[in-house]
Design a protein around this motif. Structure first.
Motif: not given
Length: 361
Positions: A143-154
């Motif tokens: 299977q393909g690996t999952p993409g990264e997920s992040r919550e970002l503060k700008l």
């Protein structure tokens, strides 16, 4: 346009496509070998600094960004197409922090600078990779690996050479109007400046610097009082601070106490700010009789035990304001000359790439 200097967004990179388990089946070839292709890589999420933007207001309306998923592999040795990246444009001067870990991911300080904030997943392997001399018809695939997920503060921090400090109504907006082409709103009530204003002070060919009018600070600003806590971050990038003080406040407050109060708030927010070059600008000299101005100014400087440069000006009358700017320009020219001298003194052999081994004698 509304000025917004802080936003939280969620970014999701694309998942990698799955590999394929397939076998070649053609006329006269009933038992062909494996021909399952790999899945495509998922798209990544990038932030790109854009000097045409000056606020994060767009992120109040859209908070979630997702890159494209990679395509699954197919038979006949066909590999899946990679997912397209997602590019998010942000103002120059944006600092990016991971909300979950409080780790600083990057700082976008130049136009066109790119920052990878979420890596796309890798594509899975097709069964053509699992063929061996023993296993001629593998059915394995990954299977393909999952993409990264992040919550970002700008967090937008203005890029300015000089920052103006002072209590509300100290005359900062009037000063920036007097020395630059910026036209901030000016009125006789607290917090006239509701967002930072930038002005370019030009003193001739190749002689200019950027000055930022920071909203007035009050006691308790570092703890959230007034408007100051929202904008103290904008002085963190400046090379020089001009501390404006009303020399003759109408409420009879002590200018010395005002200076001490702001010093206390700077120390609470970031002690390093007190180590930055800071000059005292005693403003509104036109509010005092001409024969008393110098004496009052010298008394304030003496009581503060002020060792750095100081100036007596009237921003409203534009009296002595350009003299301040000329001194500021000389300050930056001296800094540039010092840096150039330091670079010249560094022998070529002293410069090495990180991790490069030194030559043995």
């Amino acid at each position: 346009m509304k000025f917004v200097d802080e936003a939280i967004i969620k970014v999701q990179a694309g998942d990698g496509g799955n590999g394929c388990a397939s076998f070649r089946r053609e006329k006269f070839i009933p038992f062909g070998g494996p021909d399952g292709g790999d899945g495509g890589s998922g798209g990544s999420v990038w932030l790109i600094a854009d000097e045409g933007l000056n606020t994060l207001v767009d992120f109040r309306h859209q908070r979630s960004y997702k890159a494209q998923r990679g395509q699954n592999g197919m038979g006949s040795d066909m590999y899946g197409k990679g997912g397209e990246d997602t590019a998010i444009r942000v103002p120059v001067g944006t600092m990016v922090t991971n909300v979950d870990t409080d780790e600083t991911i990057g700082d976008l300080t130049a136009h066109g600078q790119r920052l990878l904030v979420a890596q796309g997943g890798k594509g899975g392997l097709g069964n053509i990779h699992f063929k061996t001399s023993v296993n001629r018809a593998p059915r394995q695939f990954t299977q393909g690996t999952p993409g990264e997920s992040r919550e970002l503060k700008l967090e937008l921090r203005l890029l300015a050479d000089v920052g103006l400090l002072g209590f509300p109504n100290a005359g900062k907006s009037t000063f920036i109007r007097a020395v630059s082409a910026a036209t901030p709103r000016v009125a006789d009530y607290p917090f006239t400046t509701l967002h930072p204003n930038l002005g370019v002070v030009s003193l001739g060919t190749d002689q200019s610097f950027v000055i930022a009018d920071i909203p007035g600070l009050i006691e308790g600003a570092a703890d959230g009082a007034g408007l100051g806590i929202q904008f103290l971050r904008h002085v963190s990038r400046t090379s020089l601070l001009l501390h404006l003080v009303d020399i003759a406040p109408i409420d009879d407050t002590d200018p010395v106490e005002q200076v001490r109060t702001i010093e206390h708030e700077l120390a609470k927010f970031n002690p390093e700010l007190l180590e930055r070059p800071r000059w005292l600008v005693l403003n509104k000299s036109d509010a005092l009789p001409e024969d008393e101005r110098q004496q009052v100014a010298e008394d304030i400087v003496r009581r503060l035990d002020w060792q750095a440069p100081w100036f007596l000006v009237s921003a409203l009358a534009r009296d002595n304001t350009m003299a301040v700017c000329q001194q500021v320009q000389r300050f930056f020219e001296a800094q540039r000359a010092e840096r150039a001298e330091q670079r010249a003194d560094l022998a070529p052999g002293d410069v090495r790439l990180r991790g490069e081994p030194q030559e043995r004698s």
